[in-house]
Write a protein that holds these residues in place. Structure first.
Motif, PDB file in Angstrom:
ATOM      1  N   ILE A  33       0.808  -1.200  -0.119  1.00  0.00           N
ATOM      2  CA  ILE A  33       0.035   0.067   0.132  1.00  0.00           C
ATOM      3  C   ILE A  33       0.896   1.278   0.021  1.00  0.00           C
ATOM      4  O   ILE A  33       0.560   2.221  -0.806  1.00  0.00           O
ATOM      5  N   LEU A  34       1.833   1.364   0.800  1.00  0.00           N
ATOM      6  CA  LEU A  34       2.661   2.317   0.859  1.00  0.00           C
ATOM      7  C   LEU A  34       3.624   2.634  -0.431  1.00  0.00           C
ATOM      8  O   LEU A  34       3.946   3.740  -0.919  1.00  0.00           O
ATOM      9  N   VAL A  36       2.471   1.810  -3.408  1.00  0.00           N
ATOM     10  CA  VAL A  36       1.448   2.301  -4.677  1.00  0.00           C
ATOM     11  C   VAL A  36       1.170   3.883  -4.181  1.00  0.00           C
ATOM     12  O   VAL A  36       1.117   4.540  -5.090  1.00  0.00           O
ATOM     13  N   LEU A  37       0.954   4.074  -2.940  1.00  0.00           N
ATOM     14  CA  LEU A  37       0.890   5.667  -2.611  1.00  0.00           C
ATOM     15  C   LEU A  37       2.069   6.317  -2.981  1.00  0.00           C
ATOM     16  O   LEU A  37       1.933   7.486  -3.679  1.00  0.00           O
ATOM     17  N   GLY A  38       3.180   5.944  -2.844  1.00  0.00           N
ATOM     18  CA  GLY A  38       4.331   6.515  -3.199  1.00  0.00           C
ATOM     19  C   GLY A  38       4.612   6.700  -4.539  1.00  0.00           C
ATOM     20  O   GLY A  38       5.017   7.760  -5.082  1.00  0.00           O
ATOM     21  N   ALA A  40       2.125   6.652  -6.664  1.00  0.00           N
ATOM     22  CA  ALA A  40       1.146   7.714  -7.330  1.00  0.00           C
ATOM     23  C   ALA A  40       1.544   9.079  -7.081  1.00  0.00           C
ATOM     24  O   ALA A  40       0.661  10.087  -7.557  1.00  0.00           O
ATOM     25  N   ARG A  42       1.872  10.505  -4.100  1.00  0.00           N
ATOM     26  CA  ARG A  42       1.307  11.078  -2.918  1.00  0.00           C
ATOM     27  C   ARG A  42       2.243  10.984  -1.921  1.00  0.00           C
ATOM     28  O   ARG A  42       2.947  10.005  -1.557  1.00  0.00           O
ATOM     29  N   VAL A  44       3.709  10.175   1.636  1.00  0.00           N
ATOM     30  CA  VAL A  44       3.517   9.356   2.681  1.00  0.00           C
ATOM     31  C   VAL A  44       4.564   9.543   3.648  1.00  0.00           C
ATOM     32  O   VAL A  44       5.632   9.311   3.444  1.00  0.00           O
ATOM     33  N   HIS A  49       8.226   9.760  -2.091  1.00  0.00           N
ATOM     34  CA  HIS A  49       8.590   8.468  -2.728  1.00  0.00           C
ATOM     35  C   HIS A  49       8.854   7.618  -1.429  1.00  0.00           C
ATOM     36  O   HIS A  49       9.438   7.873  -0.600  1.00  0.00           O
ATOM     37  N   TYR A  50       8.063   6.419  -1.397  1.00  0.00           N
ATOM     38  CA  TYR A  50       8.242   5.486  -0.601  1.00  0.00           C
ATOM     39  C   TYR A  50       8.730   4.085  -1.267  1.00  0.00           C
ATOM     40  O   TYR A  50       7.817   3.381  -1.794  1.00  0.00           O
TER      41      TYR A  50
END
Length: 51
Positions: A33-34, A36-38, A40, A42, A44, A49-50
């Motif tokens: 999840i982290l 994908v969020l990174g 995208a 967004r 985190v 970037h994550y």
């Protein structure tokens, strides 16, 4: 987190310890999840970037 999740999954699978396997699934899911969020774009946890 993804690598730790995979390691816990493998340890739980080979040692037949259900709680370690469950924790591995949870850690792996959070890592994905982290990731994908990174990817995208967004932020985190204060990072852009994550991974």
């Amino acid at each position: 987190m993804i690598i730790v999740g995979i390691i816990l999954l493998l340890i739980g699978l080979f040692a037949k310890i259900a709680i370690v396997w469950t924790i591995g699934i949870i850690v792996l899911a959070i890592g994905l999840i982290l990731l994908v969020l990174g990817m995208a774009g967004r932020a985190v946890g204060g990072r852009r970037h994550y991974y």
